[in-house]
Motif scaffolding. Sequence first.
Motif, mmCIF file in Angstrom:
data_model
loop_
_atom_site.group_PDB
_atom_site.id
_atom_site.type_symbol
_atom_site.label_atom_id
_atom_site.label_comp_id
_atom_site.label_asym_id
_atom_site.label_seq_id
_atom_site.Cartn_x
_atom_site.Cartn_y
_atom_site.Cartn_z
ATOM 1 N N LEU A 1 -25.191 -1.320 13.552
ATOM 2 C CA LEU A 1 -26.463 -0.837 14.076
ATOM 3 C C LEU A 1 -26.407 -0.237 15.432
ATOM 4 O O LEU A 1 -26.966 0.528 15.832
ATOM 5 C CB LEU A 1 -27.632 -1.514 13.825
ATOM 6 N N ALA A 2 -25.350 -0.926 16.179
ATOM 7 C CA ALA A 2 -25.477 -0.841 17.575
ATOM 8 C C ALA A 2 -23.946 -1.074 18.290
ATOM 9 O O ALA A 2 -23.422 -1.552 17.654
ATOM 10 C CB ALA A 2 -26.712 -1.349 18.291
ATOM 11 N N ASP A 3 -23.291 -0.368 19.314
ATOM 12 C CA ASP A 3 -22.421 -0.819 19.916
ATOM 13 C C ASP A 3 -22.524 -2.076 20.875
ATOM 14 O O ASP A 3 -21.532 -2.873 21.043
ATOM 15 C CB ASP A 3 -21.836 0.294 20.834
ATOM 16 N N ILE A 4 -23.798 -2.260 21.440
ATOM 17 C CA ILE A 4 -24.189 -3.218 22.319
ATOM 18 C C ILE A 4 -25.645 -3.654 21.660
ATOM 19 O O ILE A 4 -26.486 -2.851 21.447
ATOM 20 C CB ILE A 4 -24.112 -2.903 23.910
ATOM 21 N N ALA A 5 -25.779 -5.111 21.753
ATOM 22 C CA ALA A 5 -27.028 -5.292 21.381
ATOM 23 C C ALA A 5 -27.410 -6.720 22.258
ATOM 24 O O ALA A 5 -26.595 -7.565 22.532
ATOM 25 C CB ALA A 5 -27.070 -5.766 19.832
ATOM 26 N N ALA B 1 -31.045 -14.110 26.115
ATOM 27 C CA ALA B 1 -30.552 -15.155 25.285
ATOM 28 C C ALA B 1 -29.112 -14.962 24.659
ATOM 29 O O ALA B 1 -28.574 -15.761 23.896
ATOM 30 C CB ALA B 1 -31.742 -15.510 24.365
ATOM 31 N N ALA B 2 -28.988 -13.610 24.261
ATOM 32 C CA ALA B 2 -27.873 -13.221 23.551
ATOM 33 C C ALA B 2 -27.250 -11.846 23.779
ATOM 34 O O ALA B 2 -28.194 -10.931 24.067
ATOM 35 C CB ALA B 2 -28.120 -13.469 21.967
ATOM 36 N N LEU B 3 -26.168 -11.621 24.081
ATOM 37 C CA LEU B 3 -25.515 -10.478 24.006
ATOM 38 C C LEU B 3 -24.080 -10.177 23.388
ATOM 39 O O LEU B 3 -23.225 -11.155 23.143
ATOM 40 C CB LEU B 3 -24.924 -10.356 25.413
ATOM 41 N N ARG B 4 -23.931 -9.093 22.506
ATOM 42 C CA ARG B 4 -22.868 -8.828 21.920
ATOM 43 C C ARG B 4 -22.487 -7.399 21.960
ATOM 44 O O ARG B 4 -23.169 -6.489 21.975
ATOM 45 C CB ARG B 4 -23.250 -9.017 20.244
ATOM 46 N N ALA B 5 -21.339 -6.973 22.214
ATOM 47 C CA ALA B 5 -20.826 -5.594 22.246
ATOM 48 C C ALA B 5 -19.452 -5.472 21.118
ATOM 49 O O ALA B 5 -18.726 -6.643 20.834
ATOM 50 C CB ALA B 5 -20.302 -5.350 23.505
ATOM 51 N N VAL B 6 -19.197 -4.366 21.027
ATOM 52 C CA VAL B 6 -17.995 -3.937 19.980
ATOM 53 C C VAL B 6 -16.866 -4.353 21.106
ATOM 54 O O VAL B 6 -16.931 -4.197 22.244
ATOM 55 C CB VAL B 6 -17.889 -2.554 19.677
ATOM 56 N N PRO B 7 -15.670 -4.623 20.315
ATOM 57 C CA PRO B 7 -14.289 -5.255 21.204
ATOM 58 C C PRO B 7 -14.049 -3.929 22.233
ATOM 59 O O PRO B 7 -13.564 -4.422 23.238
ATOM 60 C CB PRO B 7 -13.241 -5.416 20.079
ATOM 61 N N ALA B 8 -14.048 -2.785 21.878
ATOM 62 C CA ALA B 8 -13.815 -1.622 22.747
ATOM 63 C C ALA B 8 -14.677 -1.599 24.139
ATOM 64 O O ALA B 8 -13.776 -1.239 25.164
ATOM 65 C CB ALA B 8 -13.912 -0.377 22.197
ATOM 66 N N LEU B 9 -15.700 -2.316 24.165
ATOM 67 C CA LEU B 9 -16.414 -2.292 25.279
ATOM 68 C C LEU B 9 -16.371 -3.593 25.975
ATOM 69 O O LEU B 9 -17.518 -3.819 27.044
ATOM 70 C CB LEU B 9 -17.883 -1.829 24.839
ATOM 71 N N GLY B 10 -15.867 -4.596 25.477
ATOM 72 C CA GLY B 10 -16.019 -6.094 25.870
ATOM 73 C C GLY B 10 -15.575 -6.138 27.417
ATOM 74 O O GLY B 10 -16.175 -6.918 28.002
#
Length: 571
Positions: free
Chosen positions: A174-178, A204-213
């Motif tokens: 649903l998103a590239d970063i959440a 509390a939480a952060l996640r991104a697609v590998p390309a944006l890490g």
Amino acid sequence: MQADADADSRLPFDPRALAALVDGTMAGVAVLDTGLRYLYVNPALERINGIPAAEHLGRTVIEVLPGLDAREEMLRAVLADGKPREITVSGFTAKDATVRRFWQGVFHRLECEGRVVGVAGIVLEVMPADQEQRALEQARRHLTLLDTAAARIGTTLDMDTTCAELVDLVVPGLADIATVEVFPPDVAAPVRPAPPGVLRLRRAALRAVPALGDELHGFGLTGEYIDYQEGAAVQRCLASNQPVVENLTPDEQLARSAPGPERLSAYRALGMHSAVIVPVTVRSGPLGVLGLIRAGDSPLFTDEDVVIARELAGRAAVDLDHARRYAHEHTIALELQRSLLSEPRPPHPHIEIATRYLPADRSVMVGGDWFDVIPLRDGRHLKAMGDVMGHGVEAAVAMSHYRSLLRMFADDELPPHRILEQLDRMVERSGLDRAATCLLAVVDRHGGACEVASAGHLPPVLIDPRAGARVCEEMTVGPPLGTGFGGYRTTLLEFDPGTVLFLYTDGLVERRGEDIDVSVGRLEELVLPEGGSLENLLDDVLERFGPGAEDDIAVLASRSRNPGTGTHDPT
């Protein structure tokens, strides 16, 4: 569309005649020269591309529509071998630069007097059918997200874990970063106050697609507190309890919507172009927000995306509320337990004491087990070991009542069974609805003996450094406290110098499928470690009996020292 008179003279056909044939068609028609530059476009293609016909002429397809995959290599192949080709073209046009569109075209080589002069193409947009297919695929992805949410979110009662499960679910579907950001807990270490008008949340939480890490260093870190300026998107979202959607946000607006204007450069460095902020709310109020970001070539957020994001946030909110309530209760209970079970100070200089508390469920950390040591006159002291039914805040609160009442009734002149009787009556009158077992031992400093009484509690163990350990089964056991039955009896226990009095709760010995008498009987195998350390004794006890425990364990070991000789006297 006709070009000027000079251009007309260079065309390998009569544009007026061609216009009469194709200007009324719904298909787009174009004529390109051998350099693949436009010579002619009809009104339909003009509308498709969103650019006036005159702005096409003399320019290549890429120059006119840089966002289009024009398949020029296929057009050159048509020029080279003269074989007509059916080509699918896709990309973005000036008419709508945010939605990828698709066309199916047929291209033929044009010849004049045996000379190749260009290529002609007829294209039809296949966008509706393709859009329907893509919408179906998106719907399937959304259904998959919703279907897996119940299994993947809320697997524990830890808030940060639940937040991490939510962002892991929505990235990349649903998103590239959440991100999930929550209000600071109301029972914890104090957080520095936010300035007036500023909203402070904890990421509390952060996640991104590998390309944006590698680009997230300017975006913020998990666990940090983030201050949102007045008017920021997060503030507006929480104030209205509605999602805030910002697609293709200009720099000025993005600077106002971000936590602060200084974040603008970091957001643009990520290629961020769209964001959705969704409230995470339960009936009692907001818990925080779910933030979704798309960057680079990802499409804008649609209404369907927002609906799914809100549904996922709503489902996660229930689990987060449970986790928040648990964390609230756990923090209070843990602080209460720590304050009540702090290491008792020796009541007199000649008394040596060691204690341990081991929860059966490490995630709960609190229960109703307790111990206490109360000094009395003439060098005597009262030792207590108790076990309140249950776990959590209610059990810890009940434990505090029992301990407070015991300290109130620990009279110098009363034997242990009289103290238990008064405690039992007071508990019954107070309405405390949790029964408890309790063992009291009044130790006579000089007599080489102690008086013990039990309210439903297991018997103590005397560990003689020479004769070994024995369970004091000769004592009379009365009913638990809180029943109002009374009937307690005091038993005198006598022992040799250096004997250790060992008290414990039932979690140490109760095991499923084993008779309690057998379990208690194993305590007669206890021996003092080399050197006689009480601390080492309790370490050995928990190492041996702790594994497999299904209830909390509290243990207390004590003995008296002879200050004149340095030897151990009876407890």
